[in-house]
Design a protein around this motif. Sequence first.
Motif, short mmCIF file in Angstrom:
data_model
loop_
_atom_site.label_atom_id
_atom_site.label_comp_id
_atom_site.label_asym_id
_atom_site.label_seq_id
_atom_site.Cartn_x
_atom_site.Cartn_y
_atom_site.Cartn_z
N GLN A 69 0.81 -1.22 0.00
CA GLN A 69 0.00 0.00 0.00
C GLN A 69 0.85 1.27 0.00
O GLN A 69 0.43 2.28 -0.57
N THR A 85 -6.81 -2.95 -0.28
CA THR A 85 -7.64 -2.75 0.90
C THR A 85 -8.47 -4.01 1.15
O THR A 85 -8.53 -4.52 2.27
N THR A 98 -4.46 -0.24 7.44
CA THR A 98 -4.89 0.07 6.08
C THR A 98 -5.30 1.53 5.95
O THR A 98 -4.91 2.21 4.99
N ARG A 102 -3.65 4.38 3.50
CA ARG A 102 -4.48 5.07 2.50
C ARG A 102 -4.50 6.58 2.73
O ARG A 102 -4.50 7.35 1.78
#
Length: 184
Positions: A69, A85, A98, A102
């Motif tokens: 990520q 995700t 997560t 993000r």
Amino acid sequence: MTDFTLHDENTAPEGSKELLAKSKAAYGMIPGLHAVMAEAPGLLEAYQQVHELFVNSSFDKDELTVVWQTINVENACHYCVPAHTGIAKSMGVDDAITNALRDKTALPNARLESLRDFTLALVRERGNLDDATVQTFLDAGFTKRNILEVILGYSQKIMSNYTNHIADTPVDKPFQKFAWAPSM
């Protein structure tokens, strides 16, 4: 933008048909990324192999997610951020990890933050890291093997992120609820 075909087992070049069947067996569908990559059987095969190698590296599920990520967000991949995700959820990764990745906010612990910092440095500096950056990563409890495994993960993400940018791969239905756009 150039239109790319989203191949299936019937439309794919011969060299990709078995690879797409493998994807369908693994994911219950043919991910859009794989459908696009099928145009070049060597790319799809390489992607599948590098993915498997990275998943089987010494990194745990949280660390895999941090590497994936971090690169996806840095490269602003509209497809991979939502996909990873969903993958993180299926792997049981804490949503706090997560969401921090993000949103580019602090991770829950210093070790994961160090992994993100190192991964970002690798991407931004194109591998030309100074000794202090490498030493900081090693001082955080990581190893030389981990350094090389971050490079392995980046190799996978270059294939996927760049393919998705060029092909504007549509986000797969299961991941659409995790839609993401880079913050300005």
